[in-house]
Design a protein around this motif. Structure first.
Motif, PDB file in Angstrom:
ATOM      1  N   ASP A 270       0.858  -1.187   0.000  1.00 28.25           N
ATOM      2  CA  ASP A 270       0.000   0.000   0.000  1.00 28.25           C
ATOM      3  C   ASP A 270       0.894   1.238   0.000  1.00 28.25           C
ATOM      4  N   GLU A 271       1.017   1.876  -1.174  1.00 22.09           N
ATOM      5  CA  GLU A 271       1.961   2.994  -1.291  1.00 22.09           C
ATOM      6  C   GLU A 271       1.534   4.196  -0.461  1.00 22.09           C
ATOM      7  N   ALA A 272       0.246   4.480  -0.427  1.00 22.35           N
ATOM      8  CA  ALA A 272      -0.219   5.620   0.366  1.00 22.35           C
ATOM      9  C   ALA A 272       0.058   5.399   1.853  1.00 22.35           C
ATOM     10  N   ALA A 273      -0.142   4.160   2.309  1.00 17.78           N
ATOM     11  CA  ALA A 273       0.080   3.859   3.722  1.00 17.78           C
ATOM     12  C   ALA A 273       1.567   3.966   4.086  1.00 17.78           C
ATOM     13  N   ILE A 274       2.449   3.439   3.225  1.00 18.46           N
ATOM     14  CA  ILE A 274       3.873   3.492   3.535  1.00 18.46           C
ATOM     15  C   ILE A 274       4.387   4.926   3.468  1.00 18.46           C
ATOM     16  N   ALA A 275       3.822   5.732   2.603  1.00 17.10           N
ATOM     17  CA  ALA A 275       4.215   7.143   2.546  1.00 17.10           C
ATOM     18  C   ALA A 275       3.837   7.851   3.840  1.00 17.10           C
ATOM     19  N   ASP A 276       2.650   7.547   4.364  1.00 19.69           N
ATOM     20  CA  ASP A 276       2.219   8.134   5.637  1.00 19.69           C
ATOM     21  C   ASP A 276       3.097   7.629   6.786  1.00 19.69           C
ATOM     22  N   LEU A 277       3.413   6.334   6.745  1.00 19.23           N
ATOM     23  CA  LEU A 277       4.249   5.746   7.783  1.00 19.23           C
ATOM     24  C   LEU A 277       5.657   6.349   7.758  1.00 19.23           C
ATOM     25  N   PHE A 278       6.202   6.517   6.568  1.00 12.38           N
ATOM     26  CA  PHE A 278       7.557   7.080   6.411  1.00 12.38           C
ATOM     27  C   PHE A 278       7.624   8.478   7.043  1.00 12.38           C
ATOM     28  N   ALA A 279       6.553   9.225   6.907  1.00  6.92           N
ATOM     29  CA  ALA A 279       6.537  10.580   7.460  1.00  6.92           C
ATOM     30  C   ALA A 279       6.487  10.584   8.982  1.00  6.92           C
ATOM     31  N   GLN A 280       5.930   9.533   9.598  1.00  6.62           N
ATOM     32  CA  GLN A 280       5.786   9.494  11.058  1.00  6.62           C
ATOM     33  C   GLN A 280       6.970   8.854  11.769  1.00  6.62           C
ATOM     34  N   VAL A 281       7.559   7.823  11.163  1.00  7.34           N
ATOM     35  CA  VAL A 281       8.646   7.088  11.811  1.00  7.34           C
ATOM     36  C   VAL A 281       9.916   7.952  11.838  1.00  7.34           C
ATOM     37  N   GLU A 282      10.612   7.884  12.976  1.00 12.49           N
ATOM     38  CA  GLU A 282      11.840   8.640  13.153  1.00 12.49           C
ATOM     39  C   GLU A 282      13.016   7.685  13.345  1.00 12.49           C
ATOM     40  N   THR A 283      14.191   8.162  12.996  1.00 11.46           N
ATOM     41  CA  THR A 283      15.403   7.379  13.247  1.00 11.46           C
ATOM     42  C   THR A 283      15.507   7.103  14.747  1.00 11.46           C
ATOM     43  N   GLY A 284      15.780   5.849  15.079  1.00  9.31           N
ATOM     44  CA  GLY A 284      15.865   5.460  16.492  1.00  9.31           C
ATOM     45  C   GLY A 284      14.628   4.747  16.978  1.00  9.31           C
ATOM     46  N   ASP A 285      13.523   4.799  16.227  1.00  6.30           N
ATOM     47  CA  ASP A 285      12.319   4.076  16.627  1.00  6.30           C
ATOM     48  C   ASP A 285      12.569   2.572  16.587  1.00  6.30           C
TER      49      ASP A 285
END
Length: 291
Positions: A270-285
């Motif tokens: 799901d490209e829309a979902a992964i794009a949203d996820l990419f924006a929320q996840v931070e390095t170190g999570d």
């Protein structure tokens, strides 16, 4: 002599008048006598014959039905159409089972997705037409019975071959902090913050020759438009957590489903979902990959 003759004439006249019956006296209607002229005009209706019944035909109470009139044929109600179980736009586990059974008889090649879409409707039409049923594209009770008789109960793998399975309970290591919680058993990824699930998506993993590692990791690098230097394939929205393994979008997964596999990465279709996820996840999570 003249006087005696006149008296005799008067007596003869009186006798004639008496014999003619033209008097106001009551007439004796004894046996054997015929009624006079006046009586004939007042004759009563003839009495019923001996036996006491009148054998004249009585007037009918209503008009009798003509024997030539045809009987009306009884109208029969047309049979009611079979009940529709699911149709275009419906969603859920039952639709997923329908799609899995249609795959078993080679009327559907994609999914199951759990959504009764245009492709599913066309597959149902084809199945109905081949068996002489009305080609409605809606899954009714008659069509469903025919399909049940030709197929077997689909297993968990068949039900979620294309669209991912319901997410299982999160691992205990996923209940604190910011976590990408990845389950190999249900083939799902949960994005969780402090024990609360914010997003769930289906995922696929590496093959037996290039397995996805299990354990607890951290996102150490994010690359929006990454391309694999080892396989020369795009890895958009890559979030690396263990060496060259990352969570990323896969066009191959979107096209082929679980018929393919990754080289160890966690693929999202799901490209829309992964794009949203990419924006929320931070390095170190945290990243937890478990069964």
């Amino acid at each position: 002599m003249r006087g005696r003759g006149r008296g005799r004439a008067v007596a003869v006249t009186a006798a004639l008048v008496a014999l003619s019956g033209c008097t106001a006296q009551a007439v004796d209607q004894g046996a054997g006598r015929s009624p006079g002229p006046v009586e004939a005009t007042r004759t009563a209706p003839a009495p019923p014959p001996a036996g006491g019944t009148d054998d004249r035909p009585a007037a009918p109470a209503h008009e009798p039905r003509s024997p030539e009139r045809p009987e009306r044929t009884r109208r029969t109600q047309p049979p009611s159409p079979p009940r529709v179980l699911w149709s275009r736009g419906d969603e859920g586990r039952d639709v997923r089972e329908l799609q899995a059974r249609l795959r078993q008889v080679a009327w559907l090649f994609d999914g199951p997705t759990g959504t009764y879409d245009a492709t599913t409707e066309e597959a149902v039409k084809g199945f109905q037409g081949r068996r002489g049923l009305p080609r409605t594209g809606r899954l009714d009770t008659v069509t469903w019975r025919r399909l049940l008789g030709m197929t077997r109960e689909p297993g968990r793998w068949e039900l979620y071959l294309m669209g991912g399975q319901p997410a299982d309970a999160p691992d205990a290591r996923c209940l604190t902090g910011r976590v990408l919680c990845v389950s190999k058993e249900s083939r799902t990824l949960r994005w969780m913050v402090d024990g609360r699930t914010l997003l769930t998506v289906p995922v696929r993993f590496g093959s037996q020759y290039t397995p996805t590692r299990e354990g607890v990791f951290q996102v150490y690098w994010k690359s929006r438009d990454h391309v694999s230097t080892l396989y020369d394939t795009p890895m958009p929205y890559a979030m690396f957590f263990s060496g060259g393994q990352a969570v990323h979008y896969s066009a191959d997964f979107a096209a082929r489903g679980y018929a393919g596999a990754s080289h160890g990465c966690v693929n999202v279709r799901d490209e829309a979902a992964i794009a949203d996820l990419f924006a929320q996840v931070e390095t170190g999570d945290k990243v937890v990959v478990h069964w």
